[in-house]
Write an enzyme that holds these catalytic residues in place. Structure first.
Site, PDB file in Angstrom:
ATOM      1  N   PRO A 129       0.818  -1.218   0.000  1.00  0.00           N
ATOM      2  CA  PRO A 129       0.000   0.000   0.000  1.00  0.00           C
ATOM      3  C   PRO A 129       0.847   1.261   0.000  1.00  0.00           C
ATOM      4  O   PRO A 129       1.961   1.278   0.528  1.00  0.00           O
ATOM      5  CB  PRO A 129      -0.788  -0.104   1.303  1.00  0.00           C
ATOM      6  CG  PRO A 129      -0.736  -1.523   1.677  1.00  0.00           C
ATOM      7  CD  PRO A 129       0.516  -2.097   1.108  1.00  0.00           C
ATOM      8  N   CYS A 130       0.295   2.297  -0.577  1.00  0.00           N
ATOM      9  CA  CYS A 130       1.122   3.466  -0.844  1.00  0.00           C
ATOM     10  C   CYS A 130       0.520   4.756  -0.307  1.00  0.00           C
ATOM     11  O   CYS A 130       1.017   5.823  -0.604  1.00  0.00           O
ATOM     12  CB  CYS A 130       1.312   3.591  -2.348  1.00  0.00           C
ATOM     13  SG  CYS A 130      -0.248   3.560  -3.231  1.00  0.00           S
ATOM     14  N   GLN A 131      -0.534   4.668   0.517  1.00  0.00           N
ATOM     15  CA  GLN A 131      -1.185   5.929   0.946  1.00  0.00           C
ATOM     16  C   GLN A 131      -0.199   6.882   1.605  1.00  0.00           C
ATOM     17  O   GLN A 131      -0.265   8.079   1.428  1.00  0.00           O
ATOM     18  CB  GLN A 131      -2.332   5.645   1.934  1.00  0.00           C
ATOM     19  CG  GLN A 131      -3.544   5.045   1.285  1.00  0.00           C
ATOM     20  CD  GLN A 131      -3.461   3.531   1.216  1.00  0.00           C
ATOM     21  OE1 GLN A 131      -2.398   2.951   1.401  1.00  0.00           O
ATOM     22  NE2 GLN A 131      -4.565   2.899   0.915  1.00  0.00           N
ATOM     23  N   PHE A 147       3.013   7.083   1.051  1.00  0.00           N
ATOM     24  CA  PHE A 147       4.013   7.626   0.121  1.00  0.00           C
ATOM     25  C   PHE A 147       3.377   8.614  -0.854  1.00  0.00           C
ATOM     26  O   PHE A 147       3.999   9.516  -1.353  1.00  0.00           O
ATOM     27  CB  PHE A 147       4.605   6.523  -0.773  1.00  0.00           C
ATOM     28  CG  PHE A 147       5.273   5.406  -0.041  1.00  0.00           C
ATOM     29  CD1 PHE A 147       6.038   5.645   1.079  1.00  0.00           C
ATOM     30  CD2 PHE A 147       5.164   4.094  -0.497  1.00  0.00           C
ATOM     31  CE1 PHE A 147       6.674   4.608   1.739  1.00  0.00           C
ATOM     32  CE2 PHE A 147       5.784   3.062   0.162  1.00  0.00           C
ATOM     33  CZ  PHE A 147       6.549   3.313   1.280  1.00  0.00           C
ATOM     34  N   SER A 148       2.103   8.317  -1.153  1.00  0.00           N
ATOM     35  CA  SER A 148       1.484   8.916  -2.324  1.00  0.00           C
ATOM     36  C   SER A 148       1.438  10.437  -2.234  1.00  0.00           C
ATOM     37  O   SER A 148       1.119  10.996  -1.181  1.00  0.00           O
ATOM     38  CB  SER A 148       0.069   8.370  -2.442  1.00  0.00           C
ATOM     39  OG  SER A 148      -0.574   8.961  -3.508  1.00  0.00           O
TER      40      SER A 148
END
Ligand SMILES: C[S@@+](CC[C@H](N)C(=O)[O-])C[C@H]1O[C@@H](n2cnc3c(N)ncnc32)[C@H](O)[C@@H]1O
Length: 334
Positions: free
Chosen positions: A81-83, A85-86
Site C-alpha cells: 500500500p502506498c497511501q 508515500f502517495s
C-alpha cells in the site's frame, strides 16, 4: 514432446501479495503464470478475486499474519500500500502502512522465489521517502537479488492512461532490466478505450450511469476537453489523448473538503463522471472481470490496480528471461 519441454511450458507459480482487484496478476496470467496464493485484507477485493478466479487460493487477512507454506515458488509479486508515500495523500513517511514492504521481503526470504516484481507510486522515489527506498534496495541486496528499478508510464505500454509507477524487477539469476516501451510514440487514447460503450449501460458489468445534481451536470456540460472543474478539481477527459491517472481515493468538494466515494474524471462528451467499467477499461481490465462490492469499493479496487497491459509487459519480459535461462541450462546439462 520431451519431458523437459513439457516442464518448460508449465505455468510459473506466483505468490501475489496485496492483490487488490488482481490487475498485476491478470498481466502475469496473460504471460503464462498461475497465482497459487493471493493475499489481501480487503473483503471486497477478495470477493472480486474469488468471483472471477474461484481456483485461486485467496488468503483474506493481514499480510502480517500470512505464513507461506508453499515451496517451488517462481515469483513473488505485489504492490505494498502506498497511501503514506502517495503525493495524492497527506504523505506522511512515518505512516505505519509505509512499512508493509518489510512484510513483502519477509515472505520473499521465506520462499526464496526465482524472482520478484514490486510496484509502487512514483512518490516512493521522492526525497522524503528516501529511507524506505534505501530500505527496499538493502532488502533486495540482502536477499541476493539482482534488480532493475525505474518509474514507468503505463501509456508507453499500450494503456490509454498516463500513470507513472515505480517498478522493481529482481531476479536471483541475472538481470533482465525493464521492458522497452511499445507505444511511447503513439499512446492509446480514451476514445479507443471507451467510445464503443458510450451510454450502452445494459451491455457491460459495472457500467451504471452516475447521478449528479443538476447544477453540477450543467457546469460539466460546458467544460472543454482537458479542462478542470474548479469546484471539484476534476478534469474532463479528452477523447483523443490518454486519460489522466485514475485514482482510488475520494475527490474534493466545492470548499476543498475531501469527499469519500468514487470520483473519477469527467466523461469526454457527457456531463457525468466515468462509470466503474469505463475506468476499468482505461486501466485495461477485460470486460469479463467483474468488480464486487459497493460502487466506492469497486472504484477503489480499479484506482489502486496496476493496469493489466503494463503488468503483462512486465510479466512477459520476466517470463521470457527466465525461460531463456532455463533453455540455456538444459542445453548445458544435455
Ligand atoms: C495498491 S493495492 C494493490 C493493487 C493490485 N496490485 C492490483 O494490481 O490490482 C494495495 C492492496 O493492499 C491491500 N492491503 C493493505 N494493507 C494490507 C495488509 N496489512 N495486509 C494485506 N493486504 C493489505 C489493500 O486492501 C489493497 O487491495
Amino acid at each position: 514432446m520431451t519431458e523437459e519441454l513439457a516442464a518448460a511450458n508449465e505455468p510459473l507459480r506466483i505468490i501475489s501479495l496485496f492483490t487488490g482487484a488482481g490487475g498485476l496478476d491478470l498481466g502475469f496470467e496473460a504471460a503464462g503464470c498461475h497465482t497459487i496464493a493471493a493475499v489481501d485484507n480487503d473483503p471486497e477485493s477478495c470477493r472480486t478475486l474469488r468471483h472471477n478466479r474461484p481456483d485461486w487460493n485467496v488468503f483474506e487477512g493481514d499480510v502480517r499474519e500470512y505464513s507461506p507454506v508453499l515451496r517451488d515458488v517462481d515469483l513473488v509479486i505485489g504492490g505494498p500500500p502506498c497511501q503514506g508515500f502517495s503525493s495524492a495523500g497527506k504523505g506522511d513517511p512515518n505512516d505505519p502502512r509505509n512499512f508493509l514492504w518489510k512484510e513483502y521481503f519477509r515472505i520473499v526470504k521465506a520462499v526464496r522465489p526465482r524472482g520478484l516484481v514490486l510496484e509502487n507510486v512514483s512518490a516512493l522515489t521522492h526525497r522524503k521517502n528516501g529511507d524506505h527506498l534505501t530500505g527496499i534496495i538493502s532488502a533486495l541486496e540482502e536477499a541476493g537479488y539482482h534488480f532493475a528499478m525505474d518509474v514507468l508510464n503505463a501509456a508507453d505500454y499500450g494503456v490509454p492512461q498516463n500513470r507513472r509507477r515505480l517498478i522493481v524487477i529482481g531476479l536471483r539469476d541475472g538481470n533482465p532490466g525493464l521492458p522497452v516501451p511499445t507505444t511511447a510514440d503513439r499512446p492509446r487514447t480514451v476514445r479507443e478505450a471507451i467510445e464503443d460503450i458510450d451510454n450502452k449501460f445494459d451491455e457491460s458489468w459495472n457500467h451504471v450511469p452516475p447521478k449528479h445534481a443538476e447544477h453540477v451536470a450543467e457546469r460539466w456540460a460546458k467544460l472543454k476537453a482537458g479542462e478542470v472543474d474548479p469546484n471539484y478539481r476534476r478534469a474532463r477527459l479528452d477523447y483523443d489523448k490518454p486519460s489522466v491517472t485514475i485514482r482510488a481515493g475520494g475527490g474534493y468538494g466545492p470548499r476543498g473538503d475531501h469527499l469519500a466515494g468514487f470520483h473519477p474524471p469527467i466523461h469526454p462528451t457527457r456531463p457525468r463522471q466515468l462509470t466503474v467499467r469505463e475506468a476499468a477499461r482505461i486501466q485495461s481490465f477485460p470486460d469479463d472481470w467483474i468488480l464486487k462490492g459497493s460502487k466506492t469499493a469497486q472504484g477503489r479496487q480499479i484506482g489502486n490496480a496496476v493496469p493489466v497491459l503494463l503488468a503483462e509487459a512486465i510479466a512477459k519480459h520476466v517470463v521470457d528471461f527466465l525461460r531463456s535461462r532455463d533453455a540455456d541450462a538444459s542445453v548445458r546439462s544435455a
